[in-house]
Scaffold this motif. Structure first.
Motif, mmCIF file in Angstrom:
data_model
loop_
_atom_site.group_PDB
_atom_site.id
_atom_site.type_symbol
_atom_site.label_atom_id
_atom_site.label_comp_id
_atom_site.label_asym_id
_atom_site.label_seq_id
_atom_site.Cartn_x
_atom_site.Cartn_y
_atom_site.Cartn_z
ATOM 1 N N GLU A 137 -7.267 11.906 1.236
ATOM 2 C CA GLU A 137 -8.239 12.308 0.224
ATOM 3 C C GLU A 137 -8.506 11.239 -0.828
ATOM 4 O O GLU A 137 -9.501 11.317 -1.548
ATOM 5 C CB GLU A 137 -7.770 13.598 -0.465
ATOM 6 N N VAL A 138 -7.625 10.263 -0.930
ATOM 7 C CA VAL A 138 -7.815 9.187 -1.912
ATOM 8 C C VAL A 138 -8.069 7.864 -1.194
ATOM 9 O O VAL A 138 -9.152 7.278 -1.286
ATOM 10 C CB VAL A 138 -6.606 9.071 -2.866
ATOM 11 N N PHE A 139 -7.109 7.402 -0.425
ATOM 12 C CA PHE A 139 -7.213 6.078 0.181
ATOM 13 C C PHE A 139 -8.260 6.017 1.286
ATOM 14 O O PHE A 139 -8.998 5.040 1.393
ATOM 15 C CB PHE A 139 -5.844 5.635 0.720
ATOM 16 N N LEU A 140 -8.308 7.044 2.118
ATOM 17 C CA LEU A 140 -9.187 7.001 3.291
ATOM 18 C C LEU A 140 -10.436 7.851 3.125
ATOM 19 O O LEU A 140 -11.156 8.099 4.093
ATOM 20 C CB LEU A 140 -8.410 7.452 4.534
ATOM 21 N N ALA A 141 -10.715 8.256 1.893
ATOM 22 C CA ALA A 141 -11.826 9.180 1.658
ATOM 23 C C ALA A 141 -13.164 8.605 2.119
ATOM 24 O O ALA A 141 -14.025 9.342 2.616
ATOM 25 C CB ALA A 141 -11.896 9.539 0.176
ATOM 26 N N LYS A 142 -13.366 7.296 1.975
ATOM 27 C CA LYS A 142 -14.659 6.691 2.306
ATOM 28 C C LYS A 142 -14.758 6.239 3.757
ATOM 29 O O LYS A 142 -15.814 5.799 4.194
ATOM 30 C CB LYS A 142 -14.935 5.510 1.369
ATOM 31 N N SER A 149 0.834 15.627 -2.112
ATOM 32 C CA SER A 149 1.672 15.068 -1.049
ATOM 33 C C SER A 149 1.145 13.694 -0.662
ATOM 34 O O SER A 149 -0.043 13.387 -0.867
ATOM 35 C CB SER A 149 1.655 15.987 0.178
ATOM 36 N N GLU A 150 1.997 12.879 -0.102
ATOM 37 C CA GLU A 150 1.573 11.548 0.323
ATOM 38 C C GLU A 150 0.509 11.645 1.421
ATOM 39 O O GLU A 150 -0.415 10.819 1.467
ATOM 40 C CB GLU A 150 2.774 10.733 0.808
ATOM 41 N N GLU A 151 0.617 12.659 2.267
ATOM 42 C CA GLU A 151 -0.377 12.834 3.330
ATOM 43 C C GLU A 151 -1.758 13.110 2.734
ATOM 44 O O GLU A 151 -2.767 12.560 3.185
ATOM 45 C CB GLU A 151 0.041 13.980 4.249
ATOM 46 N N GLN A 182 0.448 7.160 -6.407
ATOM 47 C CA GLN A 182 -0.682 8.074 -6.529
ATOM 48 C C GLN A 182 -0.235 9.517 -6.293
ATOM 49 O O GLN A 182 -0.737 10.456 -6.936
ATOM 50 C CB GLN A 182 -1.776 7.696 -5.516
ATOM 51 N N ALA A 183 0.690 9.721 -5.370
ATOM 52 C CA ALA A 183 1.190 11.065 -5.087
ATOM 53 C C ALA A 183 1.865 11.649 -6.319
ATOM 54 O O ALA A 183 1.661 12.825 -6.664
ATOM 55 C CB ALA A 183 2.157 11.027 -3.902
ATOM 56 N N ARG A 184 2.645 10.826 -6.990
ATOM 57 C CA ARG A 184 3.307 11.301 -8.219
ATOM 58 C C ARG A 184 2.282 11.553 -9.316
ATOM 59 O O ARG A 184 2.349 12.567 -10.026
ATOM 60 C CB ARG A 184 4.345 10.273 -8.674
ATOM 61 N N VAL A 194 0.836 -1.201 0.000
ATOM 62 C CA VAL A 194 0.000 0.000 0.000
ATOM 63 C C VAL A 194 0.873 1.254 0.000
ATOM 64 O O VAL A 194 0.549 2.249 -0.658
ATOM 65 C CB VAL A 194 -0.961 -0.010 1.203
ATOM 66 N N GLU A 195 1.978 1.219 0.715
ATOM 67 C CA GLU A 195 2.887 2.367 0.726
ATOM 68 C C GLU A 195 3.364 2.704 -0.678
ATOM 69 O O GLU A 195 3.431 3.886 -1.061
ATOM 70 C CB GLU A 195 4.081 2.080 1.639
ATOM 71 N N LYS A 196 3.668 1.686 -1.465
ATOM 72 C CA LYS A 196 4.078 1.931 -2.851
ATOM 73 C C LYS A 196 2.939 2.556 -3.644
ATOM 74 O O LYS A 196 3.163 3.459 -4.471
ATOM 75 C CB LYS A 196 4.538 0.635 -3.516
ATOM 76 N N GLN A 197 1.701 2.091 -3.407
ATOM 77 C CA GLN A 197 0.553 2.678 -4.102
ATOM 78 C C GLN A 197 0.367 4.139 -3.718
ATOM 79 O O GLN A 197 0.024 4.976 -4.566
ATOM 80 C CB GLN A 197 -0.713 1.880 -3.775
#
Length: 257
Positions: free
Chosen positions: A211-216, A204-206, A197-199, A190-193
């Motif tokens: 806003e992407v992974f934990l949005a739901k 930023s990764e934060e 996604q940040a790139r 997941v860290e690699k994902q």
């Protein structure tokens, strides 16, 4: 009481390795399975730390014959398989019209079909000893869908259905089957994902994480590995024999919406 044995697929990295540590701390014999080149060394390190008996198998989850042989090896060495944890999985993200056929086939084989073949292989042993615990590591995507994850979502929904069927068939023999459906666990995969996604989004990764992974999720934090392991260990014990056929969300409130 004899020492119990657990077979854990995908147990030399990520969630599977965390689960292996949890079982090792309880003194279980463990058959480790994984594709890492140093998988045998990883397994040996865990076994040495906790002073347990272990085996390592690099069986390809896409090969039913290799999976059957892995179970046979486990029974020949330890005399039983008491707990099966179907954890191995892969992911590929793509629009459906561009989704590669070989990626679809591999995801279905590794994430779904392997669980069937292993359950079938351990079934006679569990049935004869009148005890078995099958624990499928599904995903919140076993209950909900996300775009661009057609194969993964299909496989994880399939795991939930397989879980219910095995629970019904296993009930007369004290064989339970449950699926755990975590949200995102902060593993190296997941860290690699997150980094990718940040790139891709120039964020930023934060920001990607919230806003992407934990949005739901209502709780804006990754699911702790310890929470997944604690649920696995609960389901592996004697006491929750009436907990079966369930798909248990560990999702920070995702499924509450």
């Amino acid at each position: 009481m004899r020492t119990r044995t657990v077979l854990i697929t995908g147990s030399t990295s990520g969630i599977g390795l965390g689960i292996a540590h949890a079982f090792a701390a309880k003194g279980y014999n463990i058959l480790f399975n994984g594709v890492e080149k140093n998988g045998g060394e990883i397994a040996a390190g865990v076994a040495e730390r906790y002073q347990i008996r272990h085996l390592f198998s690099g069986a390809d989850a896409r090969s039913p014959q290799a999976l059957r042989e892995m179970v046979q090896q486990c029974v020949a060495t330890f005399g039983s398989v008491d707990v099966l944890v179907n954890n191995a999985g892969i992911q590929h993200v793509s629009p459906v019209e561009d989704f590669p056929d070989d990626k679809w086939d591999d995801i279905i084989a590794i994430n779904l079909s392997a669980a069937f073949h292993l359950a079938k292989a351990v079934w006679p042993v569990m049935k004869s000893q009148q005890f078995g615990r099958i624990i499928n590591i599904a995903s919140i995507h076993g209950l909900f869908a996300s775009a661009f994850k057609s194969a993964y979502v299909a496989a994880k929904h399939g795991i939930v259905g397989l879980t219910k069927t095995l629970a019904l068939e296993g009930a007369p023999f004290n064989i339970t089957c449950n699926a755990i459906c975590p949200g995102y666990v902060h593993t190296p995969l997941v860290e690699k994902q997150v980094q990718d996604q940040a790139r891709a989004h120039n964020m930023s990764e934060e920001r990607v994480m919230t806003e992407v992974f934990l949005a739901k999720q209502a709780v804006k934090s990754f699911i702790p590995m310890e929470t997944v392991c604690a649920m696995v260990m609960l389901l592996a014990e004697d006491e929750p024999g009436t907990i079966t056929g369930t798909a248990l969300p560990l999702d920070g409130g995702w499924s509450a919406q």
